[in-house]
Design a protein around this motif. Structure first.
Motif, PDB file in Angstrom:
ATOM      1  N   VAL A 153      -0.898  10.449  -0.995  1.00 43.37           N
ATOM      2  CA  VAL A 153      -2.092  10.348  -0.164  1.00 43.37           C
ATOM      3  C   VAL A 153      -2.607  11.726   0.203  1.00 43.37           C
ATOM      4  O   VAL A 153      -3.812  12.014   0.115  1.00 43.37           O
ATOM      5  N   THR A 213       0.810  -1.217   0.000  1.00 51.61           N
ATOM      6  CA  THR A 213       0.000   0.000   0.000  1.00 51.61           C
ATOM      7  C   THR A 213       0.842   1.264   0.000  1.00 51.61           C
ATOM      8  O   THR A 213       0.385   2.317  -0.465  1.00 51.61           O
ATOM      9  N   ARG A 229      -8.216   6.004  -2.249  1.00 49.38           N
ATOM     10  CA  ARG A 229      -6.836   5.891  -1.769  1.00 49.38           C
ATOM     11  C   ARG A 229      -6.752   6.118  -0.257  1.00 49.38           C
ATOM     12  O   ARG A 229      -5.881   6.844   0.244  1.00 49.38           O
ATOM     13  N   ASP A 230      -7.657   5.499   0.452  1.00 47.35           N
ATOM     14  CA  ASP A 230      -7.674   5.591   1.918  1.00 47.35           C
ATOM     15  C   ASP A 230      -6.841   4.427   2.459  1.00 47.35           C
ATOM     16  O   ASP A 230      -7.356   3.347   2.750  1.00 47.35           O
ATOM     17  N   LEU A 231      -5.537   4.646   2.601  1.00 45.43           N
ATOM     18  CA  LEU A 231      -4.625   3.550   2.931  1.00 45.43           C
ATOM     19  C   LEU A 231      -4.906   2.871   4.267  1.00 45.43           C
ATOM     20  O   LEU A 231      -4.825   1.644   4.352  1.00 45.43           O
ATOM     21  N   SER A 281      -4.325  13.355  -2.718  1.00 45.66           N
ATOM     22  CA  SER A 281      -5.634  12.780  -3.030  1.00 45.66           C
ATOM     23  C   SER A 281      -6.694  13.212  -2.024  1.00 45.66           C
ATOM     24  O   SER A 281      -7.875  13.284  -2.359  1.00 45.66           O
ATOM     25  N   VAL A 283     -10.578   1.935  -1.623  1.00 43.12           N
ATOM     26  CA  VAL A 283      -9.474   1.805  -2.573  1.00 43.12           C
ATOM     27  C   VAL A 283      -9.566   2.911  -3.610  1.00 43.12           C
ATOM     28  O   VAL A 283      -8.557   3.537  -3.978  1.00 43.12           O
ATOM     29  N   SER A 284     -10.764   3.184  -4.087  1.00 39.38           N
ATOM     30  CA  SER A 284     -10.953   4.237  -5.085  1.00 39.38           C
ATOM     31  C   SER A 284     -10.620   5.614  -4.529  1.00 39.38           C
ATOM     32  O   SER A 284     -10.264   6.522  -5.283  1.00 39.38           O
ATOM     33  N   LEU A 287       2.356   2.279  -3.672  1.00 39.15           N
ATOM     34  CA  LEU A 287       1.425   2.649  -4.725  1.00 39.15           C
ATOM     35  C   LEU A 287       1.745   4.049  -5.241  1.00 39.15           C
ATOM     36  O   LEU A 287       2.145   4.921  -4.470  1.00 39.15           O
TER      37      LEU A 287
END
Length: 319
Positions: free
Chosen positions: A37, A30, A281-283, A40, A278-279, A33
């Motif tokens: 973060v 994760t 990008r909430d790790l 986003s 996931v869409s 990627l």
């Protein structure tokens, strides 16, 4: 007893070690990627100062190793962090979603496991005859078609054209009565049953046929026992170990592999929760869901190993 206890401890220790290794892969995967973060979350119009402040607040400036141990230590205490996009506690949200996923997987298993064992026994009873060939053809066809395609076909035919069942599970409510909840998830249960049925049925059939080659089965035949009694009372109990293994593997799939089914039927479970974040990008959410899915999968496989050791004395003395 000492040898048995040693084997059980080894299996449990191996499972915990594997879970630790998986946690490393989840955290590393994760974090490598592409993308930022903070960017986003704040959007493209964010200023450099705002991005720097958010990275410091999220601890993104710290070394990856220290962030991993902080995350793992918190996860071991039940603290899965806070969702970046909503600010809600992840453990609280997952507890609601996990219950829904387990409810779906439980009822799918209630249908699939007895049906698979029954069809496996039936296929052995009528080996190389039309019931065996029909069962094998149908189950192989079901496992060859992707589950999302089966889901869409059932939605169109059963839900839209015939109107027998709800085409999606969006109306599912955990506080509703049992019959209403089962009606809402009838189509997802049908798809999951078709997906896992073939593997369990064919493994049951193969395991029993392998036992049927044994000398004591021939003795039972010479004693005049019917084929049904031989299969049920002699062959099936001695084929339990491989059947339990494949059942546990498919139960693990029912819990972990429901992601696609939940998205297709808009079911409020762990899979839908994972895909939504996931869409975005909430790790932290992705890491928490990945860790829980891995723990469930490894745990069920570990239970399968333990049951196999307890049911098959030969596994206790591998030499």
């Amino acid at each position: 007893m000492g040898q048995l206890l040693k084997l059980l401890v080894q299996r449990i220790a191996l499972g915990l070690l594997l879970l630790l290794m998986v946690s490393v892969l989840i955290f590393a995967g994760t974090n490598i990627l592409p993308g930022d973060v903070a960017q986003s979350i704040l959007g493209q119009s964010a200023t450099p100062e705002a991005l720097a402040n958010l990275r410091a607040e999220l601890g993104l400036n710290e070394p990856a190793l220290s962030r991993y141990f902080s995350w793992l230590g918190a996860a071991l205490t039940g603290d899965l962090g806070t969702a970046l996009t909503s600010g809600l506690d992840i453990a609280t949200e997952i507890s609601k979603r996990l219950g829904n996923t387990l409810f779906l997987a439980f009822w799918a298993a209630i249908v699939a496991v007895p049906l698979a064992i029954f069809l496996g026994l039936l296929a052995v009873r009528y080996r190389d005859r039309w019931p065996d060939k029909l069962i094998s053809a149908v189950t192989l066809a079901s496992i060859s078609i992707p589950e999302f395609l089966i889901g869409y076909l059932l939605m169109f035919v059963v839900g839209v054209k015939l109107g027998w069942l709800p085409s999606t599970a969006i109306s599912y409510r955990p506080d509703a009565d049992l019959l209403t909840r089962l009606q809402a998830i009838a189509l997802p249960i049908s798809v999951l049953t078709l997906v896992v049925l073939a593997h369990m049925m064919r493994m049951t059939r193969a395991a029993i046929l392998n036992v049927m080659q044994s000398a004591y089965i021939e003795t039972a035949e010479l004693k005049g026992l019917t084929l049904f009694n031989i299969i049920l009372r002699h062959a099936f109990p001695n084929a339990v170990a491989p059947i339990v293994n494949v059942v546990m593997l498919n139960l693990a799939y029912l819990v972990v592999g429901v992601v696609v089914i939940e998205v297709v039927f808009v079911y409020p479970g762990m899979g839908q929760y994972l895909v939504d974040h996931v869409s975005k990008r909430d790790l932290p959410v992705v890491q928490a869901c990945g860790l829980i899915f891995a723990a469930v999968y490894i745990g069920l496989n570990m239970i399968a190993d333990i049951v196999s050791i307890l049911s098959n004395p030969r596994l206790r003395h591998p030499k």
